[in-house]
Scaffold this motif. Structure first.
Motif, PDB file in Angstrom:
ATOM      1  N   LEU A 131      -9.532  65.659  21.105  1.00  0.00           N
ATOM      2  CA  LEU A 131     -10.796  65.370  20.436  1.00  0.00           C
ATOM      3  C   LEU A 131     -10.579  65.473  18.935  1.00  0.00           C
ATOM      4  O   LEU A 131     -10.050  66.471  18.438  1.00  0.00           O
ATOM      5  CB  LEU A 131     -11.874  66.364  20.889  1.00  0.00           C
ATOM      6  N   ASP A 132     -10.974  64.405  18.181  1.00  0.00           N
ATOM      7  CA  ASP A 132     -10.866  64.384  16.723  1.00  0.00           C
ATOM      8  C   ASP A 132     -12.226  64.599  16.094  1.00  0.00           C
ATOM      9  O   ASP A 132     -13.265  64.219  16.657  1.00  0.00           O
ATOM     10  CB  ASP A 132     -10.316  63.036  16.239  1.00  0.00           C
ATOM     11  N   ASN A 133     -12.229  65.190  14.879  1.00  0.00           N
ATOM     12  CA  ASN A 133     -13.481  65.385  14.158  1.00  0.00           C
ATOM     13  C   ASN A 133     -13.788  64.195  13.253  1.00  0.00           C
ATOM     14  O   ASN A 133     -13.119  63.154  13.326  1.00  0.00           O
ATOM     15  CB  ASN A 133     -13.452  66.704  13.368  1.00  0.00           C
ATOM     16  N   ALA A 134     -14.768  64.347  12.379  1.00  0.00           N
ATOM     17  CA  ALA A 134     -15.240  63.223  11.566  1.00  0.00           C
ATOM     18  C   ALA A 134     -14.206  62.724  10.567  1.00  0.00           C
ATOM     19  O   ALA A 134     -14.279  61.577  10.126  1.00  0.00           O
ATOM     20  CB  ALA A 134     -16.514  63.626  10.823  1.00  0.00           C
ATOM     21  N   VAL A 135     -13.231  63.564  10.204  1.00  0.00           N
ATOM     22  CA  VAL A 135     -12.217  63.144   9.239  1.00  0.00           C
ATOM     23  C   VAL A 135     -10.879  62.841   9.914  1.00  0.00           C
ATOM     24  O   VAL A 135      -9.851  62.711   9.252  1.00  0.00           O
ATOM     25  CB  VAL A 135     -12.024  64.224   8.138  1.00  0.00           C
ATOM     26  N   LEU A 148      -9.108  64.677  12.099  1.00  0.00           N
ATOM     27  CA  LEU A 148      -8.241  65.796  12.467  1.00  0.00           C
ATOM     28  C   LEU A 148      -8.573  66.267  13.877  1.00  0.00           C
ATOM     29  O   LEU A 148      -9.741  66.290  14.273  1.00  0.00           O
ATOM     30  CB  LEU A 148      -8.417  66.953  11.475  1.00  0.00           C
ATOM     31  N   PRO A 149      -7.562  66.655  14.666  1.00  0.00           N
ATOM     32  CA  PRO A 149      -7.829  67.086  16.038  1.00  0.00           C
ATOM     33  C   PRO A 149      -8.566  68.410  16.100  1.00  0.00           C
ATOM     34  O   PRO A 149      -8.206  69.365  15.411  1.00  0.00           O
ATOM     35  CB  PRO A 149      -6.424  67.185  16.661  1.00  0.00           C
ATOM     36  N   VAL A 150      -9.612  68.463  16.894  1.00  0.00           N
ATOM     37  CA  VAL A 150     -10.356  69.694  17.142  1.00  0.00           C
ATOM     38  C   VAL A 150      -9.674  70.504  18.237  1.00  0.00           C
ATOM     39  O   VAL A 150      -9.530  71.725  18.136  1.00  0.00           O
ATOM     40  CB  VAL A 150     -11.809  69.370  17.528  1.00  0.00           C
ATOM     41  N   ALA A 151      -9.272  69.846  19.312  1.00  0.00           N
ATOM     42  CA  ALA A 151      -8.582  70.514  20.419  1.00  0.00           C
ATOM     43  C   ALA A 151      -7.779  69.487  21.200  1.00  0.00           C
ATOM     44  O   ALA A 151      -8.133  68.306  21.243  1.00  0.00           O
ATOM     45  CB  ALA A 151      -9.578  71.224  21.341  1.00  0.00           C
ATOM     46  N   ILE A 152      -6.683  69.941  21.790  1.00  0.00           N
ATOM     47  CA  ILE A 152      -5.802  69.081  22.581  1.00  0.00           C
ATOM     48  C   ILE A 152      -5.567  69.743  23.932  1.00  0.00           C
ATOM     49  O   ILE A 152      -5.252  70.927  24.009  1.00  0.00           O
ATOM     50  CB  ILE A 152      -4.447  68.861  21.869  1.00  0.00           C
ATOM     51  N   VAL A 153      -5.754  68.986  25.006  1.00  0.00           N
ATOM     52  CA  VAL A 153      -5.473  69.455  26.362  1.00  0.00           C
ATOM     53  C   VAL A 153      -4.319  68.621  26.886  1.00  0.00           C
ATOM     54  O   VAL A 153      -4.478  67.447  27.205  1.00  0.00           O
ATOM     55  CB  VAL A 153      -6.709  69.312  27.277  1.00  0.00           C
ATOM     56  N   ASP A 154      -3.144  69.222  26.968  1.00  0.00           N
ATOM     57  CA  ASP A 154      -1.922  68.478  27.246  1.00  0.00           C
ATOM     58  C   ASP A 154      -1.373  68.831  28.626  1.00  0.00           C
ATOM     59  O   ASP A 154      -1.701  69.865  29.208  1.00  0.00           O
ATOM     60  CB  ASP A 154      -0.877  68.799  26.174  1.00  0.00           C
ATOM     61  N   LYS A 155      -0.529  67.952  29.139  1.00  0.00           N
ATOM     62  CA  LYS A 155       0.222  68.171  30.381  1.00  0.00           C
ATOM     63  C   LYS A 155      -0.690  68.465  31.568  1.00  0.00           C
ATOM     64  O   LYS A 155      -0.478  69.397  32.335  1.00  0.00           O
ATOM     65  CB  LYS A 155       1.232  69.308  30.191  1.00  0.00           C
ATOM     66  N   VAL A 156      -1.725  67.634  31.719  1.00  0.00           N
ATOM     67  CA  VAL A 156      -2.586  67.726  32.904  1.00  0.00           C
ATOM     68  C   VAL A 156      -1.938  66.888  33.999  1.00  0.00           C
ATOM     69  O   VAL A 156      -1.932  65.663  33.938  1.00  0.00           O
ATOM     70  CB  VAL A 156      -4.009  67.213  32.594  1.00  0.00           C
ATOM     71  N   SER A 157      -1.395  67.532  35.006  1.00  0.00           N
ATOM     72  CA  SER A 157      -0.647  66.833  36.046  1.00  0.00           C
ATOM     73  C   SER A 157      -1.581  66.238  37.096  1.00  0.00           C
ATOM     74  O   SER A 157      -2.472  66.925  37.616  1.00  0.00           O
ATOM     75  CB  SER A 157       0.326  67.808  36.719  1.00  0.00           C
ATOM     76  N   ILE A 158      -1.384  64.956  37.380  1.00  0.00           N
ATOM     77  CA  ILE A 158      -2.133  64.265  38.435  1.00  0.00           C
ATOM     78  C   ILE A 158      -1.165  64.124  39.611  1.00  0.00           C
ATOM     79  O   ILE A 158      -0.399  63.159  39.706  1.00  0.00           O
ATOM     80  CB  ILE A 158      -2.643  62.890  37.965  1.00  0.00           C
ATOM     81  N   ASP A 159      -1.189  65.096  40.497  1.00  0.00           N
ATOM     82  CA  ASP A 159      -0.197  65.164  41.569  1.00  0.00           C
ATOM     83  C   ASP A 159      -0.602  64.303  42.762  1.00  0.00           C
ATOM     84  O   ASP A 159      -1.730  64.395  43.263  1.00  0.00           O
ATOM     85  CB  ASP A 159      -0.009  66.612  42.032  1.00  0.00           C
ATOM     86  N   ILE A 166     -14.546  70.811  26.557  1.00  0.00           N
ATOM     87  CA  ILE A 166     -14.133  71.475  25.316  1.00  0.00           C
ATOM     88  C   ILE A 166     -15.379  72.040  24.639  1.00  0.00           C
ATOM     89  O   ILE A 166     -16.201  71.286  24.119  1.00  0.00           O
ATOM     90  CB  ILE A 166     -13.421  70.493  24.374  1.00  0.00           C
ATOM     91  N   PRO A 167     -15.557  73.368  24.627  1.00  0.00           N
ATOM     92  CA  PRO A 167     -16.722  73.960  23.963  1.00  0.00           C
ATOM     93  C   PRO A 167     -16.437  74.281  22.497  1.00  0.00           C
ATOM     94  O   PRO A 167     -15.298  74.188  22.023  1.00  0.00           O
ATOM     95  CB  PRO A 167     -16.947  75.246  24.775  1.00  0.00           C
ATOM     96  N   ASP A 168     -17.492  74.641  21.769  1.00  0.00           N
ATOM     97  CA  ASP A 168     -17.391  75.102  20.379  1.00  0.00           C
ATOM     98  C   ASP A 168     -16.639  74.102  19.509  1.00  0.00           C
ATOM     99  O   ASP A 168     -15.637  74.426  18.873  1.00  0.00           O
ATOM    100  CB  ASP A 168     -16.713  76.468  20.306  1.00  0.00           C
ATOM    101  N   VAL A 169     -17.145  72.858  19.474  1.00  0.00           N
ATOM    102  CA  VAL A 169     -16.427  71.800  18.762  1.00  0.00           C
ATOM    103  C   VAL A 169     -16.713  71.782  17.257  1.00  0.00           C
ATOM    104  O   VAL A 169     -16.054  71.059  16.514  1.00  0.00           O
ATOM    105  CB  VAL A 169     -16.764  70.422  19.372  1.00  0.00           C
ATOM    106  N   PHE A 195     -17.536  62.604  16.421  1.00  0.00           N
ATOM    107  CA  PHE A 195     -16.318  62.965  17.139  1.00  0.00           C
ATOM    108  C   PHE A 195     -15.734  61.734  17.836  1.00  0.00           C
ATOM    109  O   PHE A 195     -16.468  60.827  18.236  1.00  0.00           O
ATOM    110  CB  PHE A 195     -16.591  64.042  18.192  1.00  0.00           C
ATOM    111  N   THR A 196     -14.414  61.735  18.000  1.00  0.00           N
ATOM    112  CA  THR A 196     -13.723  60.692  18.750  1.00  0.00           C
ATOM    113  C   THR A 196     -12.861  61.359  19.817  1.00  0.00           C
ATOM    114  O   THR A 196     -12.009  62.192  19.506  1.00  0.00           O
ATOM    115  CB  THR A 196     -12.816  59.842  17.839  1.00  0.00           C
ATOM    116  N   GLY A 197     -13.120  60.998  21.075  1.00  0.00           N
ATOM    117  CA  GLY A 197     -12.328  61.523  22.176  1.00  0.00           C
ATOM    118  C   GLY A 197     -11.247  60.537  22.588  1.00  0.00           C
ATOM    119  O   GLY A 197     -11.411  59.314  22.449  1.00  0.00           O
ATOM    120  N   HIS A 198     -10.136  61.061  23.083  1.00  0.00           N
ATOM    121  CA  HIS A 198      -9.016  60.226  23.512  1.00  0.00           C
ATOM    122  C   HIS A 198      -8.428  60.798  24.800  1.00  0.00           C
ATOM    123  O   HIS A 198      -8.468  61.999  25.051  1.00  0.00           O
ATOM    124  CB  HIS A 198      -7.896  60.188  22.463  1.00  0.00           C
TER     125      HIS A 198
END
Length: 248
Positions: A142-146, A148-159, A173-176, A182-185
């Motif tokens: 999730l990126d903020n208005a400028v 910059l990333p607010v938080a990153i959730v990596d390596k989520v395995s889809i087994d 993602i709380p407390d953003v 915001f821009t989510g990816h």
């Protein structure tokens, strides 16, 4: 007890109040960030499957280069109802090399008046349209208005996404923060090769607006205090009456 009655004393009091308002706001932000950093529970994925199968719990890697946030929750849900599966994929799902259907990235928000800003949930759905199970991975951020990333959730395995299985993955993602825009990816990374077909990662994006209530409250308080200060400065001053001397 001394009573502040002079114009200078009133001016000092109002200036002190105006100076204190931003400090109080920053203190609230600092306490919110510290409380998020102290979260002892760690990271977890809850897999909720509608059907006979079950999957093991996996822990993704979570980083937050801009600010500390409460650890996000990631859930995976297999949709067995055909109508619900079609709705989750959307009207025009993207086909990846005749192997996957993938949806766009859907954003859900829950705003709040506190300095945390609110909660963002990012949803992504995929379907395996081959005749063999496939394992892949996802990366949410999730990126903020400028930008910059607010938080990153990596390596989520889809087994083991089974043939014709439709699965929705949600990252919460709380407390953003108070960024308003915001821009989510999400990036899905499939196997490099399936049945001789080369595959590449695919990224989906989503934009959302969260009203920055806390920042607006701070600005409103500052505006009110400024009006009070202006009133104090413009208040007419009366000259003291001369004291008549009494002849002895």
């Amino acid at each position: 007890m001394t009573v502040l009655t002079s114009a200078h004393a009133r001016l000092i009091l109002v200036v002190a109040l105006i100076a204190f308002a931003p400090v109080a706001g920053l203190a609230g932000l600092a306490m919110s960030a510290q409380a998020a950093t102290d979260d002892p529970k760690g990271v977890g994925i809850t897999v909720s499957v509608v059907g006979p199968s079950s999957r093991a719990t996996v822990a993704p890697s979570v980083t937050s280069p801009v600010k500390s946030v409460t650890v996000p929750a990631v859930t995976q849900t297999t949709i067995t109802d055909s109508a619900a599966a079609a709705s989750a994929l959307g009207e025009n799902p993207t086909t990846i090399a005749g192997i996957f259907y993938v949806s766009g990235l859907t954003t859900h928000i829950e705003s709040e008046a506190g300095p945390g800003g609110g909660t963002v949930e990012l949803d992504f759905t995929m379907r395996n349209i081959t005749d063999a199970p496939i394992t892949s991975s996802l990366r949410f951020w999730l990126d903020n208005a400028v930008g910059l990333p607010v938080a990153i959730v990596d390596k989520v395995s889809i087994d083991s996404l089974a043939p014709n299985e439709t699965r929705t993955v949600s990252a919460t993602i709380p407390d953003v923060g108070q960024w308003a825009w915001f821009t989510g990816h999400v990036t899905m990374t499939p196997p490099a090769d399936i049945g001789g077909t080369a595959l590449s990662p695919v990224t989906r994006d989503s934009f959302t607006l969260i009203p920055p209530y806390f920042a607006l409250i701070v600005l409103a308080v500052a505006g009110i205090l400024s009006l009070i200060l202006r009133h104090v400065l413009l208040q007419p001053r009366t000259a003291p009456e001369p004291v008549e001397e009494v002849a002895s």
